[in-house]
Design an enzyme around this catalytic site. Structure first.
Site, PDB file in Angstrom:
ATOM      1  N   ASN A  86       1.886   8.044  -5.584  1.00 51.28           N
ATOM      2  CA  ASN A  86       2.181   8.383  -6.983  1.00 51.28           C
ATOM      3  C   ASN A  86       1.180   9.396  -7.539  1.00 51.28           C
ATOM      4  O   ASN A  86       1.114   9.614  -8.739  1.00 51.28           O
ATOM      5  CB  ASN A  86       2.181   7.122  -7.855  1.00 51.28           C
ATOM      6  CG  ASN A  86       0.809   6.454  -7.897  1.00 51.28           C
ATOM      7  OD1 ASN A  86      -0.114   6.872  -7.197  1.00 51.28           O
ATOM      8  ND2 ASN A  86       0.674   5.416  -8.702  1.00 51.28           N
ATOM      9  N   ASP A 134     -13.840   3.210  -5.164  1.00 51.61           N
ATOM     10  CA  ASP A 134     -13.156   2.123  -5.861  1.00 51.61           C
ATOM     11  C   ASP A 134     -13.283   0.790  -5.131  1.00 51.61           C
ATOM     12  O   ASP A 134     -13.697   0.739  -3.968  1.00 51.61           O
ATOM     13  CB  ASP A 134     -11.678   2.477  -6.089  1.00 51.61           C
ATOM     14  CG  ASP A 134     -11.031   3.178  -4.895  1.00 51.61           C
ATOM     15  OD1 ASP A 134     -11.590   3.109  -3.780  1.00 51.61           O
ATOM     16  OD2 ASP A 134      -9.969   3.794  -5.072  1.00 51.61           O
ATOM     17  N   GLU A 152      -4.618   5.909 -11.880  1.00 49.16           N
ATOM     18  CA  GLU A 152      -3.163   5.927 -11.846  1.00 49.16           C
ATOM     19  C   GLU A 152      -2.621   6.953 -12.853  1.00 49.16           C
ATOM     20  O   GLU A 152      -3.363   7.426 -13.724  1.00 49.16           O
ATOM     21  CB  GLU A 152      -2.639   4.526 -12.206  1.00 49.16           C
ATOM     22  CG  GLU A 152      -3.102   3.424 -11.243  1.00 49.16           C
ATOM     23  CD  GLU A 152      -2.339   3.400  -9.910  1.00 49.16           C
ATOM     24  OE1 GLU A 152      -1.891   4.461  -9.434  1.00 49.16           O
ATOM     25  OE2 GLU A 152      -2.197   2.301  -9.346  1.00 49.16           O
ATOM     26  N   HIS A 191      -2.168   9.172  -7.366  1.00 57.16           N
ATOM     27  CA  HIS A 191      -3.481   8.688  -7.812  1.00 57.16           C
ATOM     28  C   HIS A 191      -4.587   9.229  -6.915  1.00 57.16           C
ATOM     29  O   HIS A 191      -4.386   9.495  -5.736  1.00 57.16           O
ATOM     30  CB  HIS A 191      -3.525   7.155  -7.952  1.00 57.16           C
ATOM     31  CG  HIS A 191      -3.521   6.371  -6.681  1.00 57.16           C
ATOM     32  ND1 HIS A 191      -2.864   5.168  -6.553  1.00 57.16           N
ATOM     33  CD2 HIS A 191      -4.125   6.574  -5.478  1.00 57.16           C
ATOM     34  CE1 HIS A 191      -3.050   4.689  -5.331  1.00 57.16           C
ATOM     35  NE2 HIS A 191      -3.812   5.530  -4.663  1.00 57.16           N
TER      36      HIS A 191
END
Ligand code: F6R
Length: 249
Positions: free
Chosen positions: A135, A66, A142, A137
């Site tokens: 979270n 990413d 996400e 990811h």
């Protein structure tokens, strides 16, 4: 398969060894790489190991997961900059074999498609290294990202922007969007190693263990994968049930 170690050092030694073993066994391997604080000691260990026992990296290919949209490769918080600082500047991987999403691409959609196509053209990823967000990811996929997603633009969640604010001088400087390999690109990898260390990963690792395969928790997609290793230190594993700890080797 879980691998649980007492310290971050041991986690890093194990993970670096796995990456190097892959490269030694297949010098033309295609590796998927991650950034973030979890990977810093892993890459430092890799460099140490390579210094002690040189490895031929001339035929290796890498694709990073990413990149922030809007940050140039020269920006100290870009993932491009991170990779050169922590790994590539010290290694002799030919520049043409190193791939990162372009955070400044003028046509991001086309660049995303080209990125997934380039991975496919290389025959897919032989080994994907992953961290995990608090979270859940993976890459910057996400919660609620489709499991069949390919490289795409994401709007970063508030949680991710807060977590990653620690790398920036000011919270407002954290980009709002990023490019990430999709979950399908990740799942297509022949082998996956997910690494999590420290107390800020304790809860998500317990949630991941308990979770069904569910788009609300992106890392749960990995439960479908046939060759997954989850590498944890004691802190990240602290809330795993006995059952998981017993199966750990
Ligand atoms: C980074 C990436 C992210 C990180 C995750 C954990 O390339 O894809 O998924 O792995 O945010 O980051 P750290 O290791 O900083 O906790």
């Amino acid at each position: 398969m879980y691998k649980i170690f007492d310290t971050v050092d041991e986690v890093s030694r194990y993970t670096a060894q796995r990456l190097l073993a892959k490269i030694k066994a297949a010098p033309t391997a295609v590796l998927g790489l991650a950034t973030g604080s979890t990977m810093e000691p892993v890459y430092a260990q890799m460099l140490k190991d390579i210094q002690q026992a040189p490895v031929d990296l001339s035929k290796l290919t890498t694709f990073n997961l990413d990149e922030y949209i809007g940050l140039s490769a020269q920006h100290p918080q870009s993932y491009n900059y991170y990779m050169y600082q922590h790994l590539f500047n010290q290694l002799n991987i030919p520049a043409r074999n190193v791939h990162l999403p372009d955070g400044l691409a003028s046509d991001v959609e086309t660049a995303c498609q080209a990125y997934s196509n380039a991975i496919e053209a290389m025959g897919g990823l032989d080994l994907q290294l992953l961290g995990i967000g608090s979270n859940g990811h993976i890459g910057f996929n996400e919660p609620q990202t489709c499991f069949n997603s390919r490289t795409h633009i994401v709007e970063l969640s508030e949680q991710t922007r807060i977590d990653n604010g620690r790398f920036f001088d000011d919270q407002n400087e954290v980009p709002t969007h990023a490019i990430t390999m999709g979950i399908q690109d990740i799942l297509n990898a022949k082998e996956i190693i997910l690494v999590a260390t420290g107390s800020n990963k304790t809860e998500i690792m317990a949630q991941l263990f308990a979770s069904a395969i569910d788009e609300a928790l992106p890392a749960s997609a990995l439960k479908q994968h046939k060759n997954l290793t989850i590498v944890l230190d004691r802190e990240a594993a602290a809330l795993l049930p006995e059952q998981a700890l017993k199966s750990a080797v």
